[in-house]
Design a protein around this motif. Sequence first.
Motif, short mmCIF file in Angstrom:
data_model
loop_
_atom_site.label_atom_id
_atom_site.label_comp_id
_atom_site.label_asym_id
_atom_site.label_seq_id
_atom_site.Cartn_x
_atom_site.Cartn_y
_atom_site.Cartn_z
N VAL A 97 12.38 43.27 -96.89
CA VAL A 97 13.23 43.16 -98.06
C VAL A 97 13.38 41.71 -98.50
N PHE A 98 13.18 41.48 -99.80
CA PHE A 98 13.39 40.17 -100.41
C PHE A 98 14.38 40.34 -101.55
N THR A 99 15.58 39.79 -101.38
CA THR A 99 16.54 39.81 -102.48
C THR A 99 16.17 38.73 -103.48
N ALA A 100 16.79 38.75 -104.62
CA ALA A 100 16.54 37.70 -105.61
C ALA A 100 16.87 36.33 -105.01
N LEU A 101 17.93 36.24 -104.23
CA LEU A 101 18.29 34.99 -103.58
C LEU A 101 17.22 34.55 -102.58
N ASP A 102 16.68 35.50 -101.81
CA ASP A 102 15.59 35.17 -100.88
C ASP A 102 14.41 34.57 -101.63
N LEU A 103 14.04 35.18 -102.73
CA LEU A 103 12.90 34.71 -103.50
C LEU A 103 13.18 33.35 -104.15
N MET A 104 14.41 33.12 -104.57
CA MET A 104 14.77 31.80 -105.12
C MET A 104 14.66 30.73 -104.03
N ARG A 105 15.02 31.08 -102.80
CA ARG A 105 14.89 30.14 -101.68
C ARG A 105 13.41 29.84 -101.39
#
Length: 131
Positions: A97-105
């Motif tokens: 799982v990649f949340t939008a926050l994960d992808l922004m990081r």
Amino acid sequence: MNSTAMKNVAAIAPHQDAHNLAIAQLWRDRWENRVNALSNCIEHLVVDHDMTEANAELVAVQAYAELESTNQLASIDVDATTSSVVVLRTEGGRPVVFTALDLMRVLEQARNDGRAVVVDRDRRRPVVLEH
């Protein structure tokens, strides 16, 4: 070949849709890095096929991702993915799982490492991650 024969050949030639045009251009540039391959593809679609830049970007990025994912075990689960989470299925169907926050990081880290590159510097888009 006479003109009548040429018209018949043209009439039976398969229609090339935008995705196939992008795949063909990207295949020609398969030895280029992402930025150059995408830039060439977008320009080809805009200049030679009268697409808008925004549409050409999307078609080129999708075609690039399709080519890059050939023979990969992992894939993005489009049924489970939403506007706030991307679900990647690894070998055996295991979800990651990649949340939008994960992808922004991930993007921020790539920027810090100098791996986040803009394809069209004038328009500042799209941004891709170089390996």
